[in-house]
Scaffold this active site. Structure first.
Site, PDB file in Angstrom:
ATOM      1  N   LEU A  74       1.094  -1.493   0.303  1.00  0.00           N
ATOM      2  CA  LEU A  74      -0.140  -0.129  -0.411  1.00  0.00           C
ATOM      3  C   LEU A  74       1.167   1.290  -0.355  1.00  0.00           C
ATOM      4  O   LEU A  74       0.286   2.054  -0.607  1.00  0.00           O
ATOM      5  CB  LEU A  74      -0.661  -0.007   1.433  1.00  0.00           C
ATOM      6  CG  LEU A  74      -1.957   1.463   1.262  1.00  0.00           C
ATOM      7  CD1 LEU A  74      -2.604   1.598   0.504  1.00  0.00           C
ATOM      8  CD2 LEU A  74      -2.559   1.446   2.619  1.00  0.00           C
ATOM      9  N   ARG A  86      -2.988  -5.046  12.408  1.00  0.00           N
ATOM     10  CA  ARG A  86      -2.550  -4.254  13.650  1.00  0.00           C
ATOM     11  C   ARG A  86      -3.138  -4.902  14.688  1.00  0.00           C
ATOM     12  O   ARG A  86      -2.449  -4.595  15.594  1.00  0.00           O
ATOM     13  CB  ARG A  86      -4.296  -2.725  13.389  1.00  0.00           C
ATOM     14  CG  ARG A  86      -3.743  -1.571  12.721  1.00  0.00           C
ATOM     15  CD  ARG A  86      -4.419  -0.168  13.116  1.00  0.00           C
ATOM     16  NE  ARG A  86      -3.689   0.597  11.961  1.00  0.00           N
ATOM     17  CZ  ARG A  86      -4.255   2.103  11.509  1.00  0.00           C
ATOM     18  NH1 ARG A  86      -5.750   1.780  12.036  1.00  0.00           N
ATOM     19  NH2 ARG A  86      -4.073   2.618  10.272  1.00  0.00           N
ATOM     20  N   ARG A 103      22.261 -13.948  37.860  1.00  0.00           N
ATOM     21  CA  ARG A 103      23.053 -12.915  38.100  1.00  0.00           C
ATOM     22  C   ARG A 103      23.183 -12.660  39.468  1.00  0.00           C
ATOM     23  O   ARG A 103      22.232 -11.963  39.964  1.00  0.00           O
ATOM     24  CB  ARG A 103      23.493 -11.439  36.961  1.00  0.00           C
ATOM     25  CG  ARG A 103      23.990 -10.063  37.840  1.00  0.00           C
ATOM     26  CD  ARG A 103      25.608 -10.318  36.565  1.00  0.00           C
ATOM     27  NE  ARG A 103      26.159  -9.205  36.832  1.00  0.00           N
ATOM     28  CZ  ARG A 103      26.948  -8.950  38.087  1.00  0.00           C
ATOM     29  NH1 ARG A 103      27.523 -10.095  39.017  1.00  0.00           N
ATOM     30  NH2 ARG A 103      27.877  -7.820  37.749  1.00  0.00           N
ATOM     31  N   GLY A 138      22.331  -4.824  32.388  1.00  0.00           N
ATOM     32  CA  GLY A 138      23.669  -3.729  32.562  1.00  0.00           C
ATOM     33  C   GLY A 138      24.374  -3.706  30.673  1.00  0.00           C
ATOM     34  O   GLY A 138      23.659  -3.516  29.211  1.00  0.00           O
ATOM     35  N   GLY A 139      25.331  -3.599  31.503  1.00  0.00           N
ATOM     36  CA  GLY A 139      26.613  -4.254  30.546  1.00  0.00           C
ATOM     37  C   GLY A 139      26.120  -4.874  28.963  1.00  0.00           C
ATOM     38  O   GLY A 139      26.274  -5.318  27.241  1.00  0.00           O
ATOM     39  N   GLU A 145       1.823  -0.419  10.049  1.00  0.00           N
ATOM     40  CA  GLU A 145       0.312  -0.320  10.242  1.00  0.00           C
ATOM     41  C   GLU A 145       0.044   0.698  10.554  1.00  0.00           C
ATOM     42  O   GLU A 145      -1.033   0.588  11.573  1.00  0.00           O
ATOM     43  CB  GLU A 145      -0.044  -1.615  10.692  1.00  0.00           C
ATOM     44  CG  GLU A 145       0.705  -3.544  10.286  1.00  0.00           C
ATOM     45  CD  GLU A 145       0.385  -3.226   9.189  1.00  0.00           C
ATOM     46  OE1 GLU A 145      -0.434  -3.248   8.040  1.00  0.00           O
ATOM     47  OE2 GLU A 145       1.592  -3.750   7.852  1.00  0.00           O
TER      48      GLU A 145
END
Length: 393
Positions: free
Chosen positions: A124, A249, A274, A350-351, A374
């Site tokens: 479109l 959508r 972690r 983090g990193g 959309e």
């Protein structure tokens, strides 16, 4: 409304989750780096039969309910957002549009091919007409003998553009009485095949995200399209386009939901492994608050996406009122949720979140497009505000 998953929906979710984790996950990072369309993965996916979910059974399809469709998109995007949008365009914008608006001859010719896995696309947008579809400059002129149309122009942002064999494409009929007026009059929908004379693939876009989804321009230079490939009638294309956007959508909202879920799970897993100061970082209040907010926002977005899918199921297929407002609300909320959650996921890691060692950065890049294509988030707010204004009259 009861959004408790049925046994069939739970089975579909697990089927797609297994496919995503076993087939898509091993290749998703490399395909993203090299911008490779997941063609081999698509062939494996077609073995599940879900590529035909919007095609009626009499044309080789395997139709399912609309909430199940959202679940499929969500589970694909949880691992590979690029594959999910490839799927969305194929089943929603292309196959469903032909199934809904095509005549018997068109459906008999094209739906079995789409159901079998030939990739579909939709076109479109143009360089100067995205949201403003009335500004479309691609033209269609009927040949002197009336046997075909001649299309000229260039289309942009075509998902599946290099991989597809069948395209639903829109152009303005120069012979239509409304052509040239500041309106949508003359907009006509065509079914185009890649092999048509005068049709070629243009520039492939180098994108920030969803890099494994091929996006390109299409060049139409005296492209010959048989008159029998006009969907409905000349000049009746704009309602077809808007109807397709209502449906797509919801698909993009489901994609955004899956992105948010994938980013959240990445952050949750990392935060539980972690450790800092002698305990997992998920036990620190600041990180715990992030995770709680992520989970809450995702749950809220999921309800709105499923509500929009339910509205589509209740009204659309029976010729009832459009589900435009629900679709816009779903895309608005889910798109913003995907962006918010994926950004927080990068922060939690983090990193490491800033490296390609973890998928957080890819989810972050992929999330942004759900706020754009959309119909941008700004457009969704316009649509919703108009609906609110009508209700208060």
């Amino acid at each position: 409304m009861d959004f408790a998953e049925t046994d069939e929906q739970s089975m579909i979710r697990q089927l797609v989750r297994d496919f995503a984790e076993e087939v898509l996950s091993p290749t998703v990072s490399q395909r993203d780096k090299e911008q490779l369309p997941p063609l081999a993965e698509w062939k494996s996916f077609c073995d599940l039969g879900l590529q035909s979910m919007t095609v009626p059974e009499e044309y080789g399809g395997n139709p399912i309910d609309d909430i199940s469709e959202a679940i499929v998109v969500e589970e694909l995007a949880r691992v590979d957002p690029s594959f999910s949008v490839m799927f969305c365009v194929h089943v929603g914008l292309c196959a469903a549009t032909v199934a809904i608006h095509g005549n018997e001859s068109q459906k008999s010719k094209y739906l079995p091919r789409l159901a079998a896995g030939e990739i579909g696309a939709y076109s479109l947008s143009e360089a100067g007409s995205g949201t403003d579809a009335a500004a479309m400059s691609c033209t269609a002129k009927l040949s002197q003998d009336g046997s075909h149309y001649i299309l000229n122009g260039e289309k942009m942002w075509v998902t599946n553009g290099t991989s597809a064999g069948i395209y639903v494409l829109f152009a303005k009929d120069v012979d239509h009485p409304e052509f040239g007026k500041r309106s949508h009059g003359g907009t006509t929908a065509f079914i185009i095949e890649k092999g048509f004379e005068g049709f070629s693939i243009g520039k492939k876009e180098d994108k920030l995200g969803i890099r494994s989804s091929d996006t390109c321009s299409l060049i139409l230079k005296d492209c010959k399209v048989p008159i029998e490939n006009v969907l409905k009638k000349p000049g009746e294309g704009f309602p077809i386009a808007m109807n397709a956007l209502d449906n797509s959508r919801i698909g993009i909202a489901a994609q955004a939901l899956g992105i948010a879920q994938g980013a959240y799970e990445t952050a949750l897993d990392y935060s539980q492994q972690r450790t800092t100061f002698g305990k997992p970082i998920s036990h620190h209040q600041s990180i715990g608050n992030y995770l709680a907010d992520m989970a809450t926002k995702i749950s809220a977005a999921r309800l709105v996406v499923y509500q929009a899918s339910w509205a589509k199921q209740q009204h659309y297929h029976s010729g009832g009122p459009r589900h435009t407002t629900e679709a816009s609300m779903a895309k608005l909320l889910a798109g913003d949720t995907a962006m918010w959650v994926s950004e927080r996921a990068v922060q939690v890691l983090g990193g490491y979140g800033y490296t390609t060692d973890f998928p957080a950065e890819r989810f972050f890049r992929d999330a942004k497009i759900t706020q754009i294509y959309e119909g941008t988030q700004e457009v969704q707010r316009i649509v919703i505000n108009r609906a609110i204004s009508r209700e208060r009259r």
